[in-house]
Scaffold this motif. Structure first.
Motif, PDB file in Angstrom:
ATOM      1  N   ILE A   1       0.196  -8.328  -4.698  1.00  0.00           N
ATOM      2  CA  ILE A   1       1.033  -8.960  -3.446  1.00  0.00           C
ATOM      3  C   ILE A   1       0.303  -8.296  -2.044  1.00  0.00           C
ATOM      4  O   ILE A   1       0.466  -9.366  -1.157  1.00  0.00           O
ATOM      5  CB  ILE A   1       2.381  -8.070  -3.658  1.00  0.00           C
ATOM      6  N   GLY A   2      -0.457  -7.331  -2.105  1.00  0.00           N
ATOM      7  CA  GLY A   2      -0.946  -7.009  -0.854  1.00  0.00           C
ATOM      8  C   GLY A   2      -2.326  -7.493  -0.445  1.00  0.00           C
ATOM      9  O   GLY A   2      -2.702  -7.340   0.343  1.00  0.00           O
ATOM     10  N   GLN A   3      -2.855  -8.197  -1.584  1.00  0.00           N
ATOM     11  CA  GLN A   3      -4.117  -8.914  -1.215  1.00  0.00           C
ATOM     12  C   GLN A   3      -4.374 -10.319  -1.442  1.00  0.00           C
ATOM     13  O   GLN A   3      -3.501 -11.118  -2.165  1.00  0.00           O
ATOM     14  CB  GLN A   3      -5.101  -8.277  -2.203  1.00  0.00           C
ATOM     15  N   SER A   4      -5.257 -11.143  -1.022  1.00  0.00           N
ATOM     16  CA  SER A   4      -5.336 -12.657  -1.559  1.00  0.00           C
ATOM     17  C   SER A   4      -6.192 -12.554  -2.455  1.00  0.00           C
ATOM     18  O   SER A   4      -7.320 -11.833  -2.744  1.00  0.00           O
ATOM     19  CB  SER A   4      -6.313 -13.204  -0.268  1.00  0.00           C
ATOM     20  N   GLY A   5      -5.715 -13.554  -3.581  1.00  0.00           N
ATOM     21  CA  GLY A   5      -6.722 -13.664  -4.878  1.00  0.00           C
ATOM     22  C   GLY A   5      -5.719 -14.423  -5.752  1.00  0.00           C
ATOM     23  O   GLY A   5      -4.709 -14.647  -5.565  1.00  0.00           O
TER      24      GLY A   5
ATOM     25  N   ALA B   1       0.727  -1.314   0.025  1.00  0.00           N
ATOM     26  CA  ALA B   1       0.006  -0.124   0.051  1.00  0.00           C
ATOM     27  C   ALA B   1       0.697   1.206   0.044  1.00  0.00           C
ATOM     28  O   ALA B   1       0.414   2.156  -0.543  1.00  0.00           O
ATOM     29  CB  ALA B   1      -0.881   0.105   1.253  1.00  0.00           C
ATOM     30  N   SER B   2       1.809   1.195   0.733  1.00  0.00           N
ATOM     31  CA  SER B   2       2.903   2.625   0.731  1.00  0.00           C
ATOM     32  C   SER B   2       3.760   2.610  -0.383  1.00  0.00           C
ATOM     33  O   SER B   2       3.787   3.854  -0.931  1.00  0.00           O
ATOM     34  CB  SER B   2       3.814   2.234   1.898  1.00  0.00           C
ATOM     35  N   VAL B   3       3.997   1.696  -1.261  1.00  0.00           N
ATOM     36  CA  VAL B   3       4.517   1.832  -2.516  1.00  0.00           C
ATOM     37  C   VAL B   3       3.631   2.348  -3.622  1.00  0.00           C
ATOM     38  O   VAL B   3       4.028   3.050  -4.570  1.00  0.00           O
ATOM     39  CB  VAL B   3       5.190   0.453  -2.819  1.00  0.00           C
ATOM     40  N   LEU B   4       2.481   1.809  -3.283  1.00  0.00           N
ATOM     41  CA  LEU B   4       1.501   2.140  -4.342  1.00  0.00           C
ATOM     42  C   LEU B   4       1.067   3.466  -4.358  1.00  0.00           C
ATOM     43  O   LEU B   4       0.874   4.177  -5.524  1.00  0.00           O
ATOM     44  CB  LEU B   4      -0.083   1.526  -4.080  1.00  0.00           C
ATOM     45  N   ASP B   5       1.335   4.334  -3.118  1.00  0.00           N
ATOM     46  CA  ASP B   5       1.266   5.797  -3.216  1.00  0.00           C
ATOM     47  C   ASP B   5       2.190   6.454  -3.945  1.00  0.00           C
ATOM     48  O   ASP B   5       2.120   7.631  -3.996  1.00  0.00           O
ATOM     49  CB  ASP B   5       1.609   6.053  -1.500  1.00  0.00           C
TER      50      ASP B   5
ATOM     51  N   ALA C   1      11.946  -1.604  -4.199  1.00  0.00           N
ATOM     52  CA  ALA C   1      10.894  -0.476  -3.656  1.00  0.00           C
ATOM     53  C   ALA C   1      10.208  -1.016  -2.426  1.00  0.00           C
ATOM     54  O   ALA C   1      10.049  -0.404  -1.381  1.00  0.00           O
ATOM     55  CB  ALA C   1      10.016  -0.192  -4.645  1.00  0.00           C
ATOM     56  N   LEU C   2       9.959  -2.126  -2.128  1.00  0.00           N
ATOM     57  CA  LEU C   2       9.302  -2.991  -0.873  1.00  0.00           C
ATOM     58  C   LEU C   2      10.564  -3.240   0.132  1.00  0.00           C
ATOM     59  O   LEU C   2      10.047  -2.562   1.169  1.00  0.00           O
ATOM     60  CB  LEU C   2       8.752  -4.234  -1.363  1.00  0.00           C
TER      61      LEU C   2
ATOM     62  N   HIS D   1       2.179   3.862 -19.833  1.00  0.00           N
ATOM     63  CA  HIS D   1       0.803   3.633 -19.452  1.00  0.00           C
ATOM     64  C   HIS D   1       0.958   1.960 -18.925  1.00  0.00           C
ATOM     65  O   HIS D   1       0.236   1.602 -17.958  1.00  0.00           O
ATOM     66  CB  HIS D   1      -0.064   3.771 -20.371  1.00  0.00           C
ATOM     67  N   SER D   2       1.518   1.055 -19.817  1.00  0.00           N
ATOM     68  CA  SER D   2       1.793  -0.437 -19.561  1.00  0.00           C
ATOM     69  C   SER D   2       2.251  -0.602 -18.142  1.00  0.00           C
ATOM     70  O   SER D   2       1.877  -1.200 -17.370  1.00  0.00           O
ATOM     71  CB  SER D   2       2.410  -1.036 -20.740  1.00  0.00           C
ATOM     72  N   CYS D   3       3.500  -0.059 -17.971  1.00  0.00           N
ATOM     73  CA  CYS D   3       4.271  -0.051 -16.771  1.00  0.00           C
ATOM     74  C   CYS D   3       3.465   0.235 -15.476  1.00  0.00           C
ATOM     75  O   CYS D   3       3.307  -0.223 -14.775  1.00  0.00           O
ATOM     76  CB  CYS D   3       5.707   0.748 -16.832  1.00  0.00           C
ATOM     77  N   HIS D   4       2.615   1.278 -15.895  1.00  0.00           N
ATOM     78  CA  HIS D   4       1.855   2.064 -14.658  1.00  0.00           C
ATOM     79  C   HIS D   4       0.899   0.956 -14.375  1.00  0.00           C
ATOM     80  O   HIS D   4       0.715   0.777 -13.153  1.00  0.00           O
ATOM     81  CB  HIS D   4       1.284   3.249 -15.196  1.00  0.00           C
ATOM     82  N   ASP D   5      -0.018   0.558 -15.129  1.00  0.00           N
ATOM     83  CA  ASP D   5      -1.067  -0.423 -15.042  1.00  0.00           C
ATOM     84  C   ASP D   5      -0.432  -1.591 -14.428  1.00  0.00           C
ATOM     85  O   ASP D   5      -1.184  -2.275 -13.393  1.00  0.00           O
ATOM     86  CB  ASP D   5      -1.843  -0.665 -16.227  1.00  0.00           C
ATOM     87  N   ASN D   6       0.670  -2.376 -14.936  1.00  0.00           N
ATOM     88  CA  ASN D   6       1.091  -3.413 -14.456  1.00  0.00           C
ATOM     89  C   ASN D   6       1.838  -3.323 -13.432  1.00  0.00           C
ATOM     90  O   ASN D   6       1.787  -4.372 -12.249  1.00  0.00           O
ATOM     91  CB  ASN D   6       2.023  -4.167 -15.603  1.00  0.00           C
ATOM     92  N   LEU D   7       2.497  -2.356 -12.949  1.00  0.00           N
ATOM     93  CA  LEU D   7       3.094  -2.148 -11.648  1.00  0.00           C
ATOM     94  C   LEU D   7       1.721  -2.031 -10.327  1.00  0.00           C
ATOM     95  O   LEU D   7       1.878  -2.652  -9.312  1.00  0.00           O
ATOM     96  CB  LEU D   7       3.823  -0.741 -11.399  1.00  0.00           C
ATOM     97  N   ARG D   8       0.611  -1.292 -10.854  1.00  0.00           N
ATOM     98  CA  ARG D   8      -0.444  -1.355  -9.935  1.00  0.00           C
ATOM     99  C   ARG D   8      -0.894  -2.691  -9.567  1.00  0.00           C
ATOM    100  O   ARG D   8      -1.432  -3.064  -8.415  1.00  0.00           O
ATOM    101  CB  ARG D   8      -1.243  -0.374 -10.623  1.00  0.00           C
ATOM    102  N   ARG D   9      -1.165  -3.542 -10.777  1.00  0.00           N
ATOM    103  CA  ARG D   9      -1.761  -4.855 -10.568  1.00  0.00           C
ATOM    104  C   ARG D   9      -0.844  -5.629  -9.647  1.00  0.00           C
ATOM    105  O   ARG D   9      -1.374  -6.427  -8.914  1.00  0.00           O
ATOM    106  CB  ARG D   9      -2.138  -5.265 -11.958  1.00  0.00           C
TER     107      ARG D   9
END
Length: 402
Positions: A67-71, A17-21, A111-112, A54-62
């Motif tokens: 990593i931070g959620q179960s799924g 969550a912190s890196v997503l910011d 980054a983590l 945009h590809s890097c942005h969207d894939n980093l976000r996902r």
């Protein structure tokens, strides 16, 4: 890994969550890293920088969300699959695409760990678990990329094959009279729109492994060519800068071991439908069971006979009725004798040389034929129609079984 459940703990959720910011600056770093460490993007140069960003942005976000959620990876694969589809359409090699995802994985891990140190949340066991989780996610997302890339690649190949097949059908049906269609066909098949052409038609569905040798054999004679495997024949278009049909016929014959025909010379793609019909007609003049490549120019009488089957049948019936009523071996050797007799201009001596028998044997057979057909074959010049009749003999149906 696709579909695997990836459990994340409190450390993973907090750090992700912190890196997503800081997603936008992290995206800028990844774009720069890819530019420096993945030279395939520069060499192929098919991915605009804005697209890459945009590809890097969207894939980093996902990746960080996963990593931070179960799924499962499928739940977060929209960006990865979109990237796989786009890069396949852009024809960027898949290895380069996956290398960028590995670079992205390293950047995410860095980054983590930086965030963990800054927040004082470094716990060796938790960080080891996080490392495993990061690379599981990167592997799972990369698998989604590869899956989408291959699916798109297959779809593009099918679409290209369908497009080429459609262009071929249009050419063979005469649509190249339209300049726009001719330009598109020439560009796709890599053939000139104008200039002399011949068409080639070869019996049977053919095999794909003959196409490259055919192209190479013709290139040695300065001719570009394009080929299509059809259900019942192999069809080729051959540009002919030197108008040397004999060389083309020899080149095709050096590769193909089947019956094949080469058309007369036509002008440009607009006339290849005519050349195609001529090539098929030339192919049909090859007697059944023989593997031979022939040019229509050499087989015009046979082609005329095949083009008018009702007239050919009437000609044979009128002149050979009694002979064709025979069965068995007698009919065969009498027809062979007749062919040699006509080819030699009615010479018993030359016919005997061809048939490897005594001249009296030839004369006896000719007299037998004269009795059967009730026509004279001796004592004068043979009428012109006998030349056509002899050329039609190889295409006679087999004798009736008594």
């Amino acid at each position: 890994m696709a579909g695997a459940q990836l459990d994340g703990g409190d450390t993973a959720r907090s750090l992700a969550a912190s890196v997503l910011d800081r997603l936008e600056p992290l995206t800028e770093v990844l774009v720069s890293v890819i530019g420096e460490q993945n030279p395939g993007y520069r060499l192929v140069d098919v991915v605009p920088r804005n697209d890459l960003w945009h590809s890097c942005h969207d894939n980093l976000r996902r990746v960080l969300q996963l990593i931070g959620q179960s799924g499962s990876a499928e739940d977060f694969s929209d960006a990865a699959r979109a990237t796989g589809r786009r890069r396949a359409e852009q024809q960027l090699p898949l290895d380069d695409v996956l290398r960028s995802f590995r670079l992205g994985g390293r950047l995410v891990w860095q980054a983590l760990t930086d965030q963990a140190r800054a927040a004082g949340e470094v716990n060796n066991e938790a960080m080891l678990d996080l490392a495993t989780r990061v690379w599981e996610v990167v592997d799972a997302i990369s698998a989604q990329v590869a899956q989408a890339y291959h699916a798109t690649e297959r779809a593009l190949v099918r679409a290209d094959e369908q497009r080429r097949a459609s262009l071929w059908e249009g050419l063979l049906q005469g649509r190249a009279g339209d300049t726009g269609f001719a330009y598109e066909a020439g560009r796709t098949l890599r053939l000139p729109i104008s200039g002399p052409y011949v068409a080639v038609a070869a019996a049977g569905a053919g095999r794909g492994d003959c196409l490259e040798p055919l192209g190479a054999a013709l290139e040695r004679h300065g001719s570009d060519s394009a080929w299509q495997l059809r259900a019942d024949a192999l069809v080729g278009l051959v540009s002919l800068p030197g108008r040397d049909v004999t060389a083309v016929t020899a080149a095709v014959g050096s590769v193909l071991a089947t019956a094949a025909g080469v058309s007369l010379v036509v002008d440009g793609l607009a006339a290849v439908h005519t050349a195609y019909r001529q090539a098929v007609l030339a192919m049909r003049t090859v007697p059944p069971g023989r593997a031979e490549v022939v040019g229509l120019a050499e087989r015009l009488p046979e082609a005329l006979l095949l083009s008018s089957p009702e007239l050919t049948e009437a000609l044979l019936h009128t002149h050979l009725r009694g002979l064709l009523d025979l069965g068995g071996e007698e009919r065969g050797f009498l027809l062979e004798t007749l062919a040699a007799w006509v080819a030699s201009g009615g010479s018993a001596t030359r016919s005997a040389q061809v048939l490897h028998c005594h001249r009296n044997t030839v004369l006896n057979r000719i007299h037998r034929i004269e009795g059967l057909i009730e026509r004279r074959l001796t004592g004068g010049e043979l009428p012109l129609e006998w030349g056509l009749i002899v050329r039609a003999l190889p295409f006679l149906p087999p004798p009736r079984v008594p």
